[in-house]
Design a protein around this motif. Sequence first.
Motif, PDB file in Angstrom:
ATOM      1  N   ARG A 199      43.772  36.493  45.616  1.00 15.82           N
ATOM      2  CA  ARG A 199      43.104  35.250  45.183  1.00 15.82           C
ATOM      3  C   ARG A 199      42.983  34.275  46.358  1.00 15.82           C
ATOM      4  N   MET A 259      41.585  28.927  43.894  1.00 16.92           N
ATOM      5  CA  MET A 259      42.133  30.266  43.708  1.00 16.92           C
ATOM      6  C   MET A 259      42.031  30.771  42.271  1.00 16.92           C
ATOM      7  N   ASP A 260      42.160  29.904  41.301  1.00 22.35           N
ATOM      8  CA  ASP A 260      42.086  30.314  39.894  1.00 22.35           C
ATOM      9  C   ASP A 260      40.711  30.063  39.287  1.00 22.35           C
ATOM     10  N   VAL A 271      36.390  33.324  41.797  1.00 21.55           N
ATOM     11  CA  VAL A 271      37.378  34.226  42.389  1.00 21.55           C
ATOM     12  C   VAL A 271      37.774  35.306  41.386  1.00 21.55           C
ATOM     13  N   THR A 272      38.033  34.892  40.157  1.00 25.19           N
ATOM     14  CA  THR A 272      38.413  35.850  39.109  1.00 25.19           C
ATOM     15  C   THR A 272      37.333  36.899  38.901  1.00 25.19           C
ATOM     16  N   ILE A 332      37.252  39.619  41.745  1.00 25.22           N
ATOM     17  CA  ILE A 332      38.341  40.588  41.617  1.00 25.22           C
ATOM     18  C   ILE A 332      38.115  41.487  40.403  1.00 25.22           C
TER      19      ILE A 332
END
Length: 248
Positions: free
Chosen positions: A145, A196-197, A201-202, A205
Amino acid sequence: MFVRTLAAAALALTLGLPAQALDLSQMTEEERQIFREEVRAYLMDNPQVIMDAVRVLEERQAAAQAQADLNLVSENAADLFDDGYSFVGGNPDGDITLVEFLDYRCSFCKRAHGEVAKLLESDGNIRLIVKEFPILGDQSLLASRFAVATKQIAGDAAYKGVNDALMEMTGDVSMRTLRRMASTFGLDADAIEAHMDSEAVTDEIRRTRALAQRLQITGTPTFVLKDELLRGFLPFDEMQALVDEKRG
């Protein structure tokens, strides 16, 4: 079934008959006993038959797996080589592409990192695509992340530095160590942590994990070189030989 077929073939060879001439289901008990004794005698006299049969079976299975992998790469080529979000390094205009699925907590990925860097430096005509594939727990996910957020906030050059640093990192991954890393590279640690959250980003990934699932990738590192799936660590010499083979 394999042993039964092997036994039938062995007996057929003993009797000088084609294997299909034997119908085991139609044998009487006395014929089955004779059959067992003939097979045992043949295999005791010719034990290499079993090893030869196993070798042929393994070769056929390997060939089938290789063809299946070729099909998987072909079916997922767009997401592998041109997804629009994965980091592209090496020579972006290189004549051959190497894709790497990695996890920052994977010891073999750390070993492979130096080998890949050596390959890119010595060859100079390889396009590298990095796929963030955290599968080894919370610290792996936290590191990925951070790397993806760095790329989305600060760009590819910042990501490359962070990627190298994370691969060289030996201690635990925590938000404290990641913020310190960001500061070392002169990055905005607050902005990266806040991102990051994020859904962006999610989603990156998540999409890479879905791609790995379609490709039947369960471990890291896993590479895709042009049209071939390469599962596991490969030293520099083997990678260079494979590159030369693909070019040939």
